[in-house]
Design a protein around this motif. Structure first.
Motif, PDB file in Angstrom:
ATOM      1  N   VAL A 178      13.276  -1.810  -4.521  1.00 48.54           N
ATOM      2  CA  VAL A 178      12.669  -0.508  -4.803  1.00 48.54           C
ATOM      3  C   VAL A 178      13.742   0.544  -5.013  1.00 48.54           C
ATOM      4  CG1 VAL A 178      11.292   1.363  -3.795  1.00 48.54           C
ATOM      5  CG2 VAL A 178      10.487  -0.992  -3.660  1.00 48.54           C
ATOM      6  N   GLN A 179      14.748   0.558  -4.153  1.00 48.62           N
ATOM      7  CA  GLN A 179      15.813   1.549  -4.298  1.00 48.62           C
ATOM      8  C   GLN A 179      16.566   1.366  -5.604  1.00 48.62           C
ATOM      9  OE1 GLN A 179      16.399   4.247  -2.226  1.00 48.62           O
ATOM     10  NE2 GLN A 179      17.591   4.770  -4.058  1.00 48.62           N
ATOM     11  N   TRP A 180      16.797   0.116  -5.995  1.00 53.32           N
ATOM     12  CA  TRP A 180      17.502  -0.150  -7.252  1.00 53.32           C
ATOM     13  C   TRP A 180      16.680   0.319  -8.446  1.00 53.32           C
ATOM     14  CZ3 TRP A 180      16.462  -3.662 -11.349  1.00 53.32           C
ATOM     15  CH2 TRP A 180      17.505  -3.809 -12.266  1.00 53.32           C
ATOM     16  N   LEU A 181      15.384   0.081  -8.417  1.00 53.14           N
ATOM     17  CA  LEU A 181      14.529   0.540  -9.504  1.00 53.14           C
ATOM     18  C   LEU A 181      14.516   2.069  -9.586  1.00 53.14           C
ATOM     19  CD1 LEU A 181      11.518  -1.922  -9.079  1.00 53.14           C
ATOM     20  CD2 LEU A 181      13.180  -1.910 -10.944  1.00 53.14           C
ATOM     21  N   LEU A 182      14.494   2.722  -8.435  1.00 50.81           N
ATOM     22  CA  LEU A 182      14.573   4.179  -8.432  1.00 50.81           C
ATOM     23  C   LEU A 182      15.909   4.650  -9.000  1.00 50.81           C
ATOM     24  CD1 LEU A 182      13.016   4.916  -4.909  1.00 50.81           C
ATOM     25  CD2 LEU A 182      11.967   5.427  -7.127  1.00 50.81           C
ATOM     26  N   ALA A 202       5.754  -1.393 -12.013  1.00 46.10           N
ATOM     27  CA  ALA A 202       6.671  -2.470 -12.382  1.00 46.10           C
ATOM     28  C   ALA A 202       6.503  -3.665 -11.457  1.00 46.10           C
ATOM     29  CB  ALA A 202       8.113  -1.965 -12.352  1.00 46.10           C
ATOM     30  N   ILE A 203       6.388  -3.410 -10.159  1.00 50.38           N
ATOM     31  CA  ILE A 203       6.244  -4.503  -9.201  1.00 50.38           C
ATOM     32  C   ILE A 203       4.864  -5.139  -9.313  1.00 50.38           C
ATOM     33  CG2 ILE A 203       6.094  -5.017  -6.730  1.00 50.38           C
ATOM     34  CD1 ILE A 203       8.431  -3.121  -6.315  1.00 50.38           C
ATOM     35  N   ALA A 204       3.831  -4.323  -9.523  1.00 47.76           N
ATOM     36  CA  ALA A 204       2.483  -4.875  -9.665  1.00 47.76           C
ATOM     37  C   ALA A 204       2.389  -5.781 -10.885  1.00 47.76           C
ATOM     38  CB  ALA A 204       1.459  -3.746  -9.762  1.00 47.76           C
ATOM     39  N   ARG A 205       3.085  -5.422 -11.982  1.00 46.76           N
ATOM     40  CA  ARG A 205       3.037  -6.228 -13.207  1.00 46.76           C
ATOM     41  C   ARG A 205       3.917  -7.460 -13.120  1.00 46.76           C
ATOM     42  NH1 ARG A 205       4.185  -1.344 -16.013  1.00 46.76           N
ATOM     43  NH2 ARG A 205       6.202  -2.285 -16.495  1.00 46.76           N
ATOM     44  N   GLN A 206       5.045  -7.333 -12.405  1.00 47.27           N
ATOM     45  CA  GLN A 206       6.046  -8.398 -12.419  1.00 47.27           C
ATOM     46  C   GLN A 206       6.437  -8.770 -10.995  1.00 47.27           C
ATOM     47  OE1 GLN A 206       9.060  -7.868 -15.739  1.00 47.27           O
ATOM     48  NE2 GLN A 206       8.497  -5.737 -15.366  1.00 47.27           N
ATOM     49  N   LEU A 207       5.506  -9.346 -10.277  1.00 49.73           N
ATOM     50  CA  LEU A 207       5.748  -9.651  -8.874  1.00 49.73           C
ATOM     51  C   LEU A 207       6.912 -10.608  -8.675  1.00 49.73           C
ATOM     52  CD1 LEU A 207       2.020 -10.009  -7.904  1.00 49.73           C
ATOM     53  CD2 LEU A 207       3.569  -8.298  -6.971  1.00 49.73           C
ATOM     54  N   LEU A 266       0.834  -1.202   0.000  1.00 53.32           N
ATOM     55  CA  LEU A 266       0.000   0.000   0.000  1.00 53.32           C
ATOM     56  C   LEU A 266       0.871   1.254   0.000  1.00 53.32           C
ATOM     57  CD1 LEU A 266      -2.748  -1.098   2.559  1.00 53.32           C
ATOM     58  CD2 LEU A 266      -3.082  -0.727   0.104  1.00 53.32           C
ATOM     59  N   ASP A 267       1.910   1.261   0.830  1.00 52.84           N
ATOM     60  CA  ASP A 267       2.814   2.408   0.890  1.00 52.84           C
ATOM     61  C   ASP A 267       3.558   2.609  -0.425  1.00 52.84           C
ATOM     62  OD1 ASP A 267       2.030   2.782   3.504  1.00 52.84           O
ATOM     63  OD2 ASP A 267       3.810   1.832   4.368  1.00 52.84           O
ATOM     64  N   LEU A 268       3.777   1.508  -1.147  1.00 55.48           N
ATOM     65  CA  LEU A 268       4.463   1.584  -2.430  1.00 55.48           C
ATOM     66  C   LEU A 268       3.624   2.326  -3.463  1.00 55.48           C
ATOM     67  CD1 LEU A 268       7.097   0.523  -3.777  1.00 55.48           C
ATOM     68  CD2 LEU A 268       5.774  -1.471  -4.519  1.00 55.48           C
ATOM     69  N   ASN A 318       9.930  -0.588 -19.083  1.00 50.59           N
ATOM     70  CA  ASN A 318       8.637  -1.137 -19.469  1.00 50.59           C
ATOM     71  C   ASN A 318       8.698  -2.588 -19.918  1.00 50.59           C
ATOM     72  OD1 ASN A 318       7.049   1.213 -19.044  1.00 50.59           O
ATOM     73  ND2 ASN A 318       7.919   2.113 -20.890  1.00 50.59           N
ATOM     74  N   VAL A 319       9.889  -3.149 -19.997  1.00 49.98           N
ATOM     75  CA  VAL A 319      10.034  -4.532 -20.439  1.00 49.98           C
ATOM     76  C   VAL A 319       9.520  -5.479 -19.356  1.00 49.98           C
ATOM     77  CG1 VAL A 319      11.686  -6.347 -20.976  1.00 49.98           C
ATOM     78  CG2 VAL A 319      11.902  -4.118 -22.058  1.00 49.98           C
TER      79      VAL A 319
END
Length: 290
Positions: A158-162, A174-179, A126-128, A209-210
């Motif tokens: 999360v930090q790496w994606l940022l 990204a996380i919601a699509r690719q858990l 939720l916080d994400l 987006n991949v």
């Protein structure tokens, strides 16, 4: 004597009683009660957790899958393990069928602490930036996320994606699509994959987006890209496929090779025709291309 009990069972996450044929009960030598299988001689005892699952209408196959996770130690407490987890899943909005599918597919959920593991993961999602419906869908589709460490897996991801240039909403999407990426190692999986995608010619926005981060680089992606190149697709076409239709690479190497061969023999092989063809059902592909 062995008896058959008809009980009124209340689903822990649903209202409304229903009649359920529970198993027989027989007195133990110590004066207590043990559960025995219907029609058995008394030697085929089942645990209270098994009897409870049966009272909810779960099949023997479902119960066997849960038991197989615990081998000989299938002594889950109804009050401390089973009911709290089922109730929490129901409160998230999962249907009865989704609850059963989640715990049968990932029985380790029953060993997760409600206060120390499950609720903190729900709050983290939720916080994400995921809404309640997305959290429900995420846990239903990939209950394994509940077992990942916040400190060792989720927060570093999360930090790496940022750090890759994504903003907060892109990270959430990204996380919601690719858990499945939540369980991957940054060093062993994600960092080499992103670098390989960049080396193929994608830019950072395309990489973000991949949707192929769950696929193996060595066993899946590299052989398929080599196949595309060997069958005449240009590097530009390959980059277009990776960026615009990454889900086409979910299909087996054999299926891709067969369909490329059919298109090639018909003189129809292009980047766009390949992406269209590989996503078709077998029936539709046969009808259109023969």
């Amino acid at each position: 004597p062995l008896g058959i009990v008809v009980a009124v069972a209340l689903s822990p996450w649903r209202s409304g009683p229903r009649l359920v044929l529970v198993r027989g009960f027989a007195p133990s030598a110590a004066g207590g009660t043990r559960v025995v299988r219907r029609g058995s001689s008394g030697s085929d005892a089942v645990t209270p957790a098994e009897a409870y699952f049966e009272s909810l209408g779960w099949s023997e196959d479902d119960i066997a899958k849960v038991k197989s996770c615990y081998r000989r130690r299938f002594h889950l407490s109804l009050e401390n393990h089973v009911k709290p987890v089922l109730t929490w899943l129901g409160d998230l909005g999962l249907s009865d069928a989704q609850v059963r599918k989640s715990v049968v597919g990932f029985p380790t959920l029953f060993t997760c602490s409600l206060e120390n593991t499950l609720r903190p993961k729900e709050q983290w999602l939720l916080d994400l930036g995921l809404d309640k419906a997305q959290v429900m869908k995420a846990i239903s589709r990939h209950p394994q996320i509940c077992s990942y460490s916040l400190e060792a897996n989720l927060q570093p991801l999360v930090q790496w994606l940022l750090d890759q240039g994504l903003d907060n909403s892109q990270v959430a999407n990204a996380i919601a699509r690719q858990l499945q990426i939540c369980g991957l190692s940054l060093e062993a999986n994600l960092q080499p994959l992103v670098q390989w995608l960049l080396d193929q010619g994608l830019d950072n926005s395309q990489v973000a987006n991949v949707q192929i981060c769950g696929l193996s680089l060595e066993a899946n992606l590299k052989p398929k890209v080599r196949l595309l190149g060997a069958r005449g697709l240009s590097q530009t076409d390959i980059v277009g496929t990776l960026a615009m239709c990454p889900q086409s690479l979910d299909h087996s190497l054999e299926k891709m090779a067969y369909r490329i061969g059919v298109l090639e023999a018909a003189g129809l092989l292009t980047d766009s025709s390949f992406r269209t063809a590989v996503m078709m059902s077998n029936e539709k592909f046969a009808s259109r291309f023969g």
